[in-house]
Design a protein around this motif. Structure first.
Motif, PDB file in Angstrom:
ATOM      1  N   ASN A  67      29.212 -16.523  44.784  1.00 24.90           N
ATOM      2  CA  ASN A  67      28.834 -15.189  44.317  1.00 24.90           C
ATOM      3  C   ASN A  67      27.384 -15.108  43.849  1.00 24.90           C
ATOM      4  OD1 ASN A  67      31.303 -13.968  44.854  1.00 24.90           O
ATOM      5  ND2 ASN A  67      32.127 -14.452  42.833  1.00 24.90           N
ATOM      6  N   GLU A  76      27.032  -9.304  53.249  1.00 28.37           N
ATOM      7  CA  GLU A  76      27.911  -8.146  53.042  1.00 28.37           C
ATOM      8  C   GLU A  76      27.457  -6.960  53.883  1.00 28.37           C
ATOM      9  OE1 GLU A  76      30.721  -7.823  51.484  1.00 28.37           O
ATOM     10  OE2 GLU A  76      30.688  -8.683  49.495  1.00 28.37           O
ATOM     11  N   ASP A 136      37.176 -11.262  47.249  1.00 28.42           N
ATOM     12  CA  ASP A 136      36.776 -12.153  46.173  1.00 28.42           C
ATOM     13  C   ASP A 136      37.834 -13.219  45.960  1.00 28.42           C
ATOM     14  OD1 ASP A 136      34.371 -10.833  45.580  1.00 28.42           O
ATOM     15  OD2 ASP A 136      35.421  -9.374  44.328  1.00 28.42           O
ATOM     16  N   ASP A 139      34.889 -17.689  41.987  1.00 25.16           N
ATOM     17  CA  ASP A 139      33.435 -17.577  41.956  1.00 25.16           C
ATOM     18  C   ASP A 139      32.811 -17.508  43.349  1.00 25.16           C
ATOM     19  OD1 ASP A 139      33.853 -20.218  42.699  1.00 25.16           O
ATOM     20  OD2 ASP A 139      32.783 -21.090  40.992  1.00 25.16           O
ATOM     21  N   HIS A 140      33.627 -17.245  44.365  1.00 18.61           N
ATOM     22  CA  HIS A 140      33.157 -17.126  45.743  1.00 18.61           C
ATOM     23  C   HIS A 140      33.653 -15.827  46.387  1.00 18.61           C
ATOM     24  CE1 HIS A 140      31.948 -21.256  45.307  1.00 18.61           C
ATOM     25  NE2 HIS A 140      31.481 -21.272  46.557  1.00 18.61           N
ATOM     26  N   ARG A 141      33.003 -15.485  47.474  1.00 10.62           N
ATOM     27  CA  ARG A 141      33.431 -14.373  48.328  1.00 10.62           C
ATOM     28  C   ARG A 141      33.842 -15.005  49.658  1.00 10.62           C
ATOM     29  NH1 ARG A 141      34.907  -9.221  48.117  1.00 10.62           N
ATOM     30  NH2 ARG A 141      34.153  -7.877  49.781  1.00 10.62           N
TER      31      ARG A 141
END
Length: 172
Positions: A67, A76, A136, A139-141
């Protein structure tokens, strides 16, 4: 020689994160460079080892992006990306795409396919993907991409990552 460790994850955020990093580091992963383009066409790329196949029908693969990564907003917005799987002679490329400043694409003669995401030359495999789903996860996408096109050359030895270091393995 280090002793085997068993830890319950309740030692505090810093200690738990270190234990998890050490434990996850025992899993050998391949090394990739994920690439995409900004809205104005500037290439963006970063080294990643969180890549996996998801499905053959439909053809899906996933990547995980921290993130805090500066490339996350670009990824994105782009709606597409390429995953370039590196071979053992491409460790310098892997390191180049971890640099905090400078042109990560310097010296590379990239091509583009349908989405415009840079395709790195000479890789063990290249996957061009359009974003199918993103969500999500801590702490990552996570980006699940529909694979549109592939190129691969299995004659290379893979570049791998294990216990915090790039490594090479011999394949038969």
């Amino acid at each position: 020689m280090t002793a085997v460790r068993t830890l319950t994850l309740d030692q505090g955020p810093v200690q738990d994160a270190r234990a998890l990093r050490d434990a996850f580091g025992c899993f050998t992963t391949g090394v990739t460079v994920v690439t995409t383009r900004t809205e104005d066409g500037r290439p963006v790329g970063f080294t990643a080892n969180a890549f996996s196949s998801v499905s053959l029908d439909p053809p899906l693969a996933l990547i995980c992006v921290d993130n805090r990564a500066s490339s996350l907003p670009v990824l994105e917005a782009a709606g597409s990306f390429a995953v370039n799987v590196l071979h053992s002679e491409q460790e310098p490329v892997a390191r180049q795409f971890t640099l905090k400043s400078g042109d990560r694409f310097a010296g590379l003669d990239c091509e583009t396919w349908a989405t415009g995401a840079p395709i790195l030359p000479g890789c063990m495999a290249n996957f061009e993907c359009e974003t199918h789903h993103a969500f999500d996860a801590g702490d990552h996408r996570v980006f699940v991409g529909r694979v549109l096109k592939v190129r691969f050359d299995p004659e290379h030895e893979p570049l791998v990552y294990l216990q915090g270091r790039f490594r090479r393995v011999h394949t038969d």
